[in-house]
Design an enzyme around this catalytic site. Structure first.
Site, PDB file in Angstrom:
ATOM      1  CE1 TYR A   1      -7.246   4.665  10.197  1.00 29.32           C
ATOM      2  CE2 TYR A   1      -8.851   6.401   9.451  1.00 29.32           C
ATOM      3  CZ  TYR A   1      -7.558   5.682   9.281  1.00 29.32           C
ATOM      4  OH  TYR A   1      -6.824   5.798   8.195  1.00 29.32           O
TER       5      TYR A   1
ATOM      6  CB  ALA B   1       2.460   0.795  10.939  1.00 28.65           C
ATOM      7  N   GLY B   2      -0.679   1.544  10.035  1.00 29.39           N
ATOM      8  CA  GLY B   2      -2.158   2.040  10.429  1.00 29.39           C
ATOM      9  C   GLY B   2      -3.216   0.824  10.193  1.00 29.39           C
TER      10      GLY B   2
ATOM     11  CG  ASN C   1     -15.546   8.029   8.011  1.00 29.79           C
ATOM     12  OD1 ASN C   1     -16.663   8.529   7.786  1.00 29.79           O
ATOM     13  ND2 ASN C   1     -14.841   7.536   7.368  1.00 29.79           N
TER      14      ASN C   1
ATOM     15  CB  ALA D   1     -23.680   1.765  20.291  1.00 33.99           C
TER      16      ALA D   1
ATOM     17  CE  LYS E   1      -4.456   6.861  10.384  1.00 33.74           C
ATOM     18  NZ  LYS E   1      -3.237   6.621  10.246  1.00 33.74           N
TER      19      LYS E   1
ATOM     20  CB  THR F   1      -4.504   0.975  -0.425  1.00 36.72           C
ATOM     21  OG1 THR F   1      -5.648   1.365   0.607  1.00 36.72           O
ATOM     22  CG2 THR F   1      -3.615   2.440  -0.697  1.00 36.72           C
TER      23      THR F   1
ATOM     24  N   GLY G   1       0.815  -1.103  -0.123  1.00 36.34           N
ATOM     25  CA  GLY G   1      -0.106  -0.078   0.058  1.00 36.34           C
ATOM     26  C   GLY G   1       0.664   1.183  -0.015  1.00 36.34           C
TER      27      GLY G   1
HETATM   28  P1  NAD Z   1      -2.609  -1.107   4.583  1.00 31.68           P
HETATM   29  O1  NAD Z   1      -3.340  -1.736   5.293  1.00 31.68           O
HETATM   30  O2  NAD Z   1      -2.276  -1.520   2.930  1.00 31.68           O
HETATM   31  O3  NAD Z   1      -0.892  -1.252   5.188  1.00 31.68           O
HETATM   32  C1  NAD Z   1      -0.579  -0.955   6.454  1.00 31.68           C
HETATM   33  C2  NAD Z   1       0.517  -1.759   6.649  1.00 31.68           C
HETATM   34  O4  NAD Z   1       0.774  -1.454   8.233  1.00 31.68           O
HETATM   35  C3  NAD Z   1       0.427  -3.280   6.448  1.00 31.68           C
HETATM   36  O5  NAD Z   1       1.395  -3.529   5.555  1.00 31.68           O
HETATM   37  C4  NAD Z   1       0.420  -3.696   7.895  1.00 31.68           C
HETATM   38  O6  NAD Z   1       0.870  -4.859   8.021  1.00 31.68           O
HETATM   39  C5  NAD Z   1       1.309  -2.578   8.696  1.00 31.68           C
HETATM   40  N1  NAD Z   1       1.083  -2.651   9.889  1.00 31.68           N
HETATM   41  C6  NAD Z   1      -0.104  -2.678  10.704  1.00 31.68           C
HETATM   42  N2  NAD Z   1      -0.076  -2.851  12.090  1.00 31.68           N
HETATM   43  C7  NAD Z   1       1.247  -2.980  12.267  1.00 31.68           C
HETATM   44  C8  NAD Z   1       2.141  -3.171  13.483  1.00 31.68           C
HETATM   45  N3  NAD Z   1       1.556  -3.452  14.616  1.00 31.68           N
HETATM   46  N4  NAD Z   1       3.484  -3.042  13.285  1.00 31.68           N
HETATM   47  C9  NAD Z   1       3.957  -2.645  12.206  1.00 31.68           C
HETATM   48  N5  NAD Z   1       3.351  -2.903  10.975  1.00 31.68           N
HETATM   49  C10 NAD Z   1       1.898  -2.675  11.039  1.00 31.68           C
HETATM   50  O7  NAD Z   1      -2.926   0.368   4.582  1.00 31.68           O
HETATM   51  P2  NAD Z   1      -2.674   1.657   3.439  1.00 31.68           P
HETATM   52  O8  NAD Z   1      -4.036   1.835   2.914  1.00 31.68           O
HETATM   53  O9  NAD Z   1      -1.483   1.576   2.833  1.00 31.68           O
HETATM   54  O10 NAD Z   1      -2.460   2.855   4.574  1.00 31.68           O
HETATM   55  C11 NAD Z   1      -1.192   3.298   5.159  1.00 31.68           C
HETATM   56  C12 NAD Z   1      -1.714   4.419   6.124  1.00 31.68           C
HETATM   57  O11 NAD Z   1      -2.419   5.404   5.573  1.00 31.68           O
HETATM   58  C13 NAD Z   1      -2.224   3.743   7.483  1.00 31.68           C
HETATM   59  O12 NAD Z   1      -1.592   4.743   8.412  1.00 31.68           O
HETATM   60  C14 NAD Z   1      -3.668   4.503   7.348  1.00 31.68           C
HETATM   61  O13 NAD Z   1      -4.522   4.657   8.310  1.00 31.68           O
HETATM   62  C15 NAD Z   1      -3.345   5.647   6.327  1.00 31.68           C
HETATM   63  N6  NAD Z   1      -4.595   6.181   5.506  1.00 31.68           N
HETATM   64  C16 NAD Z   1      -4.965   5.374   4.338  1.00 31.68           C
HETATM   65  C17 NAD Z   1      -5.910   5.869   3.518  1.00 31.68           C
HETATM   66  C18 NAD Z   1      -6.430   5.261   2.507  1.00 31.68           C
HETATM   67  O14 NAD Z   1      -7.306   5.672   1.606  1.00 31.68           O
HETATM   68  N7  NAD Z   1      -5.899   4.019   2.058  1.00 31.68           N
HETATM   69  C19 NAD Z   1      -6.501   7.001   3.915  1.00 31.68           C
HETATM   70  C20 NAD Z   1      -6.364   7.777   5.020  1.00 31.68           C
HETATM   71  C21 NAD Z   1      -5.394   7.330   5.692  1.00 31.68           C
END
Ligand code: NAD
Length: 446
Positions: free
Chosen positions: A352, A288-289, A346, A297, A356, A387, A217
């Site tokens: 979440y 990471a997220g 949201n 609720a 954030k 993603t 991602g």
């Molecule tokens: P994703 O789920 O594809 O990738 C997240 C990665 O974080 C994964 O590879 C996962 O294994 C890793 N991860 C999770 N927990 C972990 C931990 N405890 N230790 C180490 N690694 C860990 O997500 P994404 O869509 O690529 O999102 C990346 C970031 O962008 C996140 O913080 C997400 O909240 C933020 N974000 C994404 C979007 C979107 O539209 N995709 C929008 C807003 C924010």
């Protein structure tokens, strides 16, 4: 997940139907490709303030053609511009805002597709009088409306420049294709030290960067862009994602580091690894997220706790450990990944959105404290990015996320990565405490 609507709307029959029905017509966004010029055409500079002359010289030095608004129009040729840059720092009272109309009205239709609008102002909190602060604050409404009005992939952004701010990295970012999905933003540039890189295509040469959640991602693309810009990237992810992580790290000749950030000993193990292998780390990207969506609720503690822990508390713990061990040198960059959910909230994402919004708080509270150490702290707040995370959304929510923004489409991971790279640049020393949404000017959180 491919955007089938955008492909259909771009096809011959689709284009006609979409136009007849008045549906959104997502433009094809131009994104950075190695070897492309900074801008595909000239920049028209307007306004009358403390920056105009210097900006003209700066753009000249970047080999950008600069056009003078006083130039007589050639009746045989429509004057097309790749960008409109307006120096609004000379506007000290509300009546002066008419200058915006006078410049933009005749040039509103002069932009190339995917054109750029940048308005330069003085941070309202640094203005000499309430009248000046009022006028400078008003610029935000103008810029955000232009972002919604111009269409065809045009972006419009506002830069609040402190006296002595070095604007080169910010202008290079906002005027170029690297900011294809950044629109309607206010970026503050302070007087911090900006180091001009020897090569603007590789400003991160000799830097070590850590990217968490790099196995896939957005994180994988952040690792790719930082590597392309010259950094050695330590790619971190959970052991369960080990195979994908190795693939990314091998592709980039970086390092794979398997670590669960929620483990009690994670900060210490990470600090030890960075110390032993690299002697420290210049750029830390907390990407990471996770999500565990349910309305409050119905949400269980097992769904609340890990989201707060991974998305927010782990960023705090890692920063604290690295700073306590002096592993982030002067010129260091701490970069968080927030979300527009942290700004707008949201439904089904209390956990979440709390995490954030906390990332934004972390940036705003830490940036002034670290300013004296020459370390900047910023965050990106992505909107709808294509993603695996967004592919799992229910179809109507996904469609709304894609269309309800000025670009009528989702962003790509690389759009977030380019913004992270802008923060990471040694030339962005004056850019701290900012949260830049990478959301195509989403209606959420606007
Ligand atoms: P994703 O789920 O594809 O990738 C997240 C990665 O974080 C994964 O590879 C996962 O294994 C890793 N991860 C999770 N927990 C972990 C931990 N405890 N230790 C180490 N690694 C860990 O997500 P994404 O869509 O690529 O999102 C990346 C970031 O962008 C996140 O913080 C997400 O909240 C933020 N974000 C994404 C979007 C979107 O539209 N995709 C929008 C807003 C924010």
């Amino acid at each position: 997940m491919s955007d089938r609507y955008a492909s259909f709307a771009a096809s011959g029959p689709g284009r006609a139907l979409v136009k007849r029905l008045g549906l959104p017509q997502p433009p094809r966004l131009r994104r950075y490709r190695a070897g492309d010029p900074l801008l595909p055409g000239p920049v028209l500079i307007g306004g009358n303030g403390r920056l105009g002359g210097a900006i003209g010289k700066l753009l000249d030095s970047m080999a950008v053609e600069v056009r003078d608004p006083g130039e007589p129009a050639d009746p045989n040729r429509i004057a097309l511009n790749a960008a409109l840059v307006f120096d609004a720092t000379g506007i000290t009272r509300s009546a002066g805002l008419r200058a915006l109309y006078d410049f933009f009205h005749p040039h509103a239709r002069s932009l190339y597709p995917c054109g750029r609008v940048v308005v330069l102002g003085t941070p309202p909190e640094r203005c000499a009088t309430p009248a000046e602060a009022t006028a400078q604050r008003a610029l935000g409404g103008f810029v955000r409306s232009v972002g919604k009005e111009f269409g065809r992939g045009t972006t419009a952004n506002l830069v609040y420049a402190a006296p002595d701010a070095d604007l080169e990295s910010t202008l290079r970012f906002l005027l170029s294709d690297r900011s294809a999905y950044v629109c309607g933003q206010e970026i503050r540039v302070g007087p911090g030290p900006a180091t001009v890189p020897a090569d603007w295509d590789r400003p991160l040469a000799d830097k070590v960067a850590l990217v968490t959640g790099a196995a896939r991602g957005i994180g994988a693309d952040i690792a790719r862009v930082l590597t392309r810009q010259g950094a050695h990237v330590v790619c971190l992810d959970v052991p369960a994602a080990g195979e994908a992580l190795s693939t990314v790290a091998n592709e980039l000749a970086g390092t794979a580091f398997q670590l669960d950030l929620t483990a009690a000993d994670a900060p210490a193990r990470l600090a030890e690894h960075l110390q032993a292998r690299h002697g420290g780390v210049d750029i830390v990207v907390h990407n990471a997220g996770i999500t565990r969506d349910k309305t409050i609720a119905r949400l269980t503690p097992e769904q609340w706790d890990p989201v707060l822990d991974v998305n927010l508390s782990s960023q705090e713990r890692v920063n604290e450990a690295l700073l306590a061990e002096d592993l982030v040198p002067r010129g260091g960059r701490l970069i968080g990944v927030a979300s527009i959910a942290g700004i707008a909230g949201n439904r089904g994402q209390t956990n979440y959105a709390t995490s954030k919004a906390g990332v934004i708080g972390l940036v705003q509270s830490t940036a002034p404290i670290l300013a004296g150490s020459g370390i900047t702290v910023n965050a990106v707040a992505p909107g709808f990015i294509e993603t695996a995370m967004t592919a799992r959304m229910p179809v109507f929510v996904r469609e709304a996320g894609r269309r309800l923004n000025s670009m009528s489409q989702g962003g790509l991971p690389v759009d977030v990565a380019e913004t992270v790279a802008y923060f990471a640049s040694p030339a962005s020393g004056g850019v701290t405490g900012n949260v830049v949404r990478v959301c195509g000017q989403s209606l959420l959180g606007a």
